[in-house]
Enzyme design. Sequence first.
Site, PDB file in Angstrom:
ATOM      1  N   LYS A   1       0.857  -1.190   0.000  1.00 42.76           N
ATOM      2  CA  LYS A   1       0.000   0.000   0.000  1.00 42.76           C
ATOM      3  C   LYS A   1       0.895   1.243   0.000  1.00 42.76           C
ATOM      4  O   LYS A   1       1.457   1.628   1.022  1.00 42.76           O
ATOM      5  CB  LYS A   1      -0.911   0.050   1.240  1.00 42.76           C
TER       6      LYS A   1
ATOM      7  N   GLU B   1       9.705   1.893  10.632  1.00 44.87           N
ATOM      8  CA  GLU B   1      10.730   2.894  10.274  1.00 44.87           C
ATOM      9  C   GLU B   1      10.037   4.244  10.383  1.00 44.87           C
ATOM     10  O   GLU B   1       9.225   4.600   9.537  1.00 44.87           O
ATOM     11  CB  GLU B   1      11.227   2.656   8.841  1.00 44.87           C
TER      12      GLU B   1
ATOM     13  N   CYS C   1      13.725  11.287   6.299  1.00 51.68           N
ATOM     14  CA  CYS C   1      13.627  10.860   7.697  1.00 51.68           C
ATOM     15  C   CYS C   1      14.972  10.941   8.402  1.00 51.68           C
ATOM     16  O   CYS C   1      15.046  11.205   9.590  1.00 51.68           O
ATOM     17  CB  CYS C   1      13.068   9.449   7.776  1.00 51.68           C
TER      18      CYS C   1
ATOM     19  N   GLU D   1       9.850  16.596  14.690  1.00 52.31           N
ATOM     20  CA  GLU D   1      10.207  16.500  13.280  1.00 52.31           C
ATOM     21  C   GLU D   1       9.408  17.526  12.471  1.00 52.31           C
ATOM     22  O   GLU D   1       8.181  17.521  12.496  1.00 52.31           O
ATOM     23  CB  GLU D   1       9.874  15.086  12.792  1.00 52.31           C
TER      24      GLU D   1
END
Length: 489
Positions: free
Chosen positions: A187, A262, A296, A396
């Site tokens: 997906k 992750e 990331c 973040e």
Amino acid sequence: MSTRQQDARVIDGNRRPEWARSAVYVDGGWRETAAGRTVEVENPATEAVIGTAADAGVADTEAAVSAAAAAFPSWSALPPPERLAVLERVYTGLERRRDLLVETTIAEIGAPLRVAREAHVDTGMAVLRAYLDAAEELAWQERVGNSLVLREGIGVAACITPWNYPFYQVLAKIGGALVAGATVVLKPAELTPLSAYLLTDTIDEAGIPAGVFNLIPGPGRVVGEALAGHPAVDAVSFTGSTRVGARVAALAAASIKRVSLELGGKSASVILPGADLEPAVRASVEAAMLNSGQTCTAWTRLLVPRADLETALRLAAARADTLVVGDPTRPETDLGPVASPAQRHTVTGFIERAVADGARIVTGGTERPAGLARGHYVRPTIVTDVAPDAEIVQEEVFGPVLTVQPYDSIEEAVALANGTPYGLAGAVWGPDQGAAVAVARRLRTGQVDINGGAFNPAAPFGGYGRSGNGRELGRWGIEEFLETKALQL
Ligand code: NAP
């Protein structure tokens, strides 16, 4: 010709039927979604609609999981060299499509030409190559005393991927899973399904057995949740935000799936006293801004000795100001737009709140870059005078924003570097390798680049703390999808 027509031509190149972009790939063939729904895909640089994708639902998820479960016994029973032969054909097919993959990446995520080619497509290919090489070395069975220890595919693997590196992220998961003998339901992110369609074309052409690989583009809250909780899914491999990762893990817990996460990062680049300041600052700014900061592993916090702070700020601003922001199709562009209006809003919100909290903008800010009235562009921004517990230091941002903080001792540098809930990546720059490695050993993070050490697609990749668990890439990325069985002889 309108922008929309031009963009459509770039992506389609008349190379594949348009209908397939509204379809899912299940059990070895393309089919319309059960509900017949599609979504539009936007180019974040032009804001034009450039294609459509399937908007799959629960019924499509059921069909894909059933197909993957049915295909598992024979795929996992194949001798590894036979699986590798199929994947070698996928690799060759992707090489043939490289230019189209680059064009598609530019169009769906706004990555500049050079970044799309090197960081997205070539790195994705290198990751697949490293999986194929690692499989040759893997101990599929070994003797331990009177036991024969077997490594077997885990079963059905659901792979859920984000939009920031759409091609690379998918290969980082499905490469390891398919080599291991697992079967896959993919997906991709709703914002960026087009490169996943091209990959699926390639996998189909490579003659993969029906059901071994399935593609179901659809919303995370529907398809992602259905996969994470599905009793016939054996492993969920998720890359995305920490918030959604926690939700995926909770849904998977009921059926005791293996879960690999992750997640986000807030990585530090630590410049030690005596390090060569200019190249270290330059590389740190470039790493923070790569892919418009939507990486990331981005080194979003620069830590420098207090005596070097003003020089480091001057160097950082000088590099940020020379980065070319604009049309990602142009070879000289360094930064394209961020992925969506929502992402632009998020990034500028972080900057505004930092300023309200007393931070100083050294360069950049929330205004649109000059001459770019359309597209979700954000200026490369350097921020300082920030407290260790400030929001912009702790959370973040996922945009082209770098904070710069001074430290007074190595102890303080290590504490600041380790002072967020995340632990995905980082850098240490020292006067020599030994000094940098000594500090890197103290960092609670999954990867550290020493004095500019290069990315290694065969090395384990993954996070500590809220950056996730499990590892991708190389041997470690295959082992995520293996079960271990001991036969006592
Ligand atoms: P996201 O919102 O967490 O989405 C990631 C994926 O999860 C997408 O496919 C999304 O589908 C799906 N999803 C959303 N809600 C879901 C739910 N309730 N259940 C199951 N799946 C769901 O993350 P993103 O905004 O796409 O990506 C940015 C984040 O990814 C950043 O935090 C970044 O640090 C992280 N990231 C981590 C790594 C790493 O390797 N550690 C690499 C790249 C990115 P939709 O697109 O349909 O919403």
